[in-house]
Write a protein that holds these residues in place. Structure first.
Motif, mmCIF file in Angstrom:
data_model
loop_
_atom_site.group_PDB
_atom_site.id
_atom_site.type_symbol
_atom_site.label_atom_id
_atom_site.label_comp_id
_atom_site.label_asym_id
_atom_site.label_seq_id
_atom_site.Cartn_x
_atom_site.Cartn_y
_atom_site.Cartn_z
ATOM 1 N N THR A 80 1.225 11.862 -9.879
ATOM 2 C CA THR A 80 0.503 12.736 -10.210
ATOM 3 C C THR A 80 1.216 14.427 -9.975
ATOM 4 O OG1 THR A 80 -1.308 12.060 -8.592
ATOM 5 C CG2 THR A 80 -1.422 14.267 -8.349
ATOM 6 N N GLU A 81 2.699 14.205 -9.526
ATOM 7 C CA GLU A 81 3.620 15.677 -9.191
ATOM 8 C C GLU A 81 3.855 15.824 -10.540
ATOM 9 O OE1 GLU A 81 5.332 17.742 -6.789
ATOM 10 O OE2 GLU A 81 3.655 17.247 -4.837
ATOM 11 N N ASN A 118 11.449 11.675 -8.278
ATOM 12 C CA ASN A 118 11.616 10.458 -7.398
ATOM 13 C C ASN A 118 12.167 9.116 -7.674
ATOM 14 O OD1 ASN A 118 10.966 11.652 -4.608
ATOM 15 N ND2 ASN A 118 9.367 10.736 -4.574
ATOM 16 N N LYS A 119 12.857 9.125 -8.751
ATOM 17 C CA LYS A 119 14.073 8.490 -9.599
ATOM 18 C C LYS A 119 12.873 7.562 -10.822
ATOM 19 C CE LYS A 119 17.095 7.274 -6.288
ATOM 20 N NZ LYS A 119 17.847 6.358 -5.277
ATOM 21 N N THR A 120 11.688 8.689 -10.577
ATOM 22 C CA THR A 120 10.972 8.399 -11.963
ATOM 23 C C THR A 120 11.157 9.520 -12.694
ATOM 24 O OG1 THR A 120 9.445 7.180 -10.421
ATOM 25 C CG2 THR A 120 8.739 7.576 -13.022
ATOM 26 N N PRO A 121 10.773 8.675 -14.543
ATOM 27 C CA PRO A 121 11.307 9.650 -15.231
ATOM 28 C C PRO A 121 10.466 9.896 -16.563
ATOM 29 C CG PRO A 121 11.765 7.288 -15.896
ATOM 30 C CD PRO A 121 11.740 7.474 -14.808
ATOM 31 N N PHE A 122 10.198 11.393 -16.283
ATOM 32 C CA PHE A 122 9.295 11.640 -17.199
ATOM 33 C C PHE A 122 9.600 12.889 -18.181
ATOM 34 C CE2 PHE A 122 8.055 11.434 -12.612
ATOM 35 C CZ PHE A 122 6.236 11.353 -13.119
ATOM 36 N N ILE A 123 8.824 12.791 -19.256
ATOM 37 C CA ILE A 123 9.113 13.644 -20.619
ATOM 38 C C ILE A 123 8.291 14.935 -20.793
ATOM 39 C CG2 ILE A 123 9.802 13.560 -22.767
ATOM 40 C CD1 ILE A 123 11.333 10.674 -22.211
ATOM 41 N N PHE A 124 8.350 15.787 -20.498
ATOM 42 C CA PHE A 124 7.125 16.760 -21.378
ATOM 43 C C PHE A 124 7.701 17.394 -22.868
ATOM 44 C CE2 PHE A 124 6.643 21.312 -22.355
ATOM 45 C CZ PHE A 124 5.372 21.062 -22.062
ATOM 46 N N VAL A 158 0.332 -1.170 -0.112
ATOM 47 C CA VAL A 158 -0.713 0.145 -0.039
ATOM 48 C C VAL A 158 0.176 0.928 -0.011
ATOM 49 C CG1 VAL A 158 -1.703 1.440 1.372
ATOM 50 C CG2 VAL A 158 -1.994 -1.490 1.434
ATOM 51 N N GLU A 159 1.646 0.991 1.199
ATOM 52 C CA GLU A 159 2.720 2.289 1.132
ATOM 53 C C GLU A 159 3.560 2.896 -0.909
ATOM 54 O OE1 GLU A 159 4.874 5.881 2.181
ATOM 55 O OE2 GLU A 159 3.019 4.895 3.584
ATOM 56 N N ILE A 160 4.535 1.556 -1.189
ATOM 57 C CA ILE A 160 4.416 1.413 -2.876
ATOM 58 C C ILE A 160 3.830 2.461 -3.630
ATOM 59 C CG2 ILE A 160 5.766 0.435 -4.719
ATOM 60 C CD1 ILE A 160 7.140 -1.706 -2.081
ATOM 61 N N ASN A 161 2.527 1.452 -3.243
ATOM 62 C CA ASN A 161 1.670 2.691 -4.533
ATOM 63 C C ASN A 161 1.267 3.399 -4.210
ATOM 64 O OD1 ASN A 161 1.527 -0.242 -5.962
ATOM 65 N ND2 ASN A 161 -0.653 -1.201 -4.898
ATOM 66 N N LYS A 162 1.176 4.166 -3.123
ATOM 67 C CA LYS A 162 1.316 4.727 -2.934
ATOM 68 C C LYS A 162 1.999 6.190 -2.774
ATOM 69 C CE LYS A 162 0.668 8.042 1.590
ATOM 70 N NZ LYS A 162 0.515 8.150 3.113
ATOM 71 N N THR A 163 3.497 5.917 -2.802
ATOM 72 C CA THR A 163 4.135 7.253 -3.761
ATOM 73 C C THR A 163 3.885 7.060 -4.909
ATOM 74 O OG1 THR A 163 5.723 6.243 -1.079
ATOM 75 C CG2 THR A 163 7.304 7.306 -2.599
ATOM 76 N N ALA A 164 4.346 6.279 -5.608
ATOM 77 C CA ALA A 164 3.911 5.612 -6.996
ATOM 78 C C ALA A 164 3.273 7.010 -7.286
ATOM 79 C CB ALA A 164 3.813 4.239 -7.823
ATOM 80 N N LEU A 165 2.094 6.897 -6.764
ATOM 81 C CA LEU A 165 0.485 7.925 -7.547
ATOM 82 C C LEU A 165 0.706 8.953 -6.632
ATOM 83 C CD1 LEU A 165 -2.450 7.858 -8.380
ATOM 84 C CD2 LEU A 165 -2.861 7.709 -6.190
#
Length: 149
Positions: free
Chosen positions: A47-48, A139-145, A36-43
């Motif tokens: 969102t950010e 948070n080490k998750t890649p994003f691209i705009f 649950v904590e892992i899924n919450k952090t990912a969500l």
């Protein structure tokens, strides 16, 4: 002579079985809470990232000039008013937005880390419009705009 109750051996066996069942239950509850904590952090991270991308889209839409200096994005809006110029940059793993001469404002939550913020602006050609690509990690998750304008 008939005795009521349990023998010592039966009691020890029941206590051992109860201990095994309780250990299994605790491990299951721990794994459930951890997931649950892992899924919450990912969500929250997703969102950010969506918020940052929408803020970038808002800033770039209708702008006249978009420039980059490695990991700093500068945007001059259509108004040409100097105090409306927007600057996005990373400092101490936090993403900031600065409008003109105003002090910078934190764009991300304090528990989010931003890294690898790279801006690429490809000028327009006769065949293609200007292309803007911003890569970053939240948070080490890649994003691209990406956008054309």
């Amino acid at each position: 002579m008939k005795q009521n109750g349990f023998t010592l051996l039966e009691t020890i066996i029941y206590i051992a079985l109860f201990g095994i069942l309780m250990t299994s239950a605790l491990v299951t509850v721990y794994e459930l809470l951890n997931s649950v904590e892992i899924n919450k952090t990912a969500l929250i991270t997703q969102t950010e990232g969506t918020f940052i991308n929408s803020k970038l889209r808002w800033a770039i839409t209708g702008s006249i000039i978009v420039t980059s200096d490695e990991n700093v994005l500068s945007i001059v809006p259509a108004t040409h008013i100097p105090f409306d110029q927007l600057t996005f940059y990373v400092n101490n793993e936090m993403l900031y937005i600065k409008r003109g001469t105003n002090p910078p404002e934190l764009l991300t939550s304090t528990d989010m880390t931003v890294s690898d913020f790279f801006v690429t602006v490809t000028p327009a050609t006769s065949l293609l419009p200007e292309y803007i690509q911003i890569k970053y990690k939240l948070n080490k998750t890649p994003f691209i705009f990406e956008t054309y304008r």
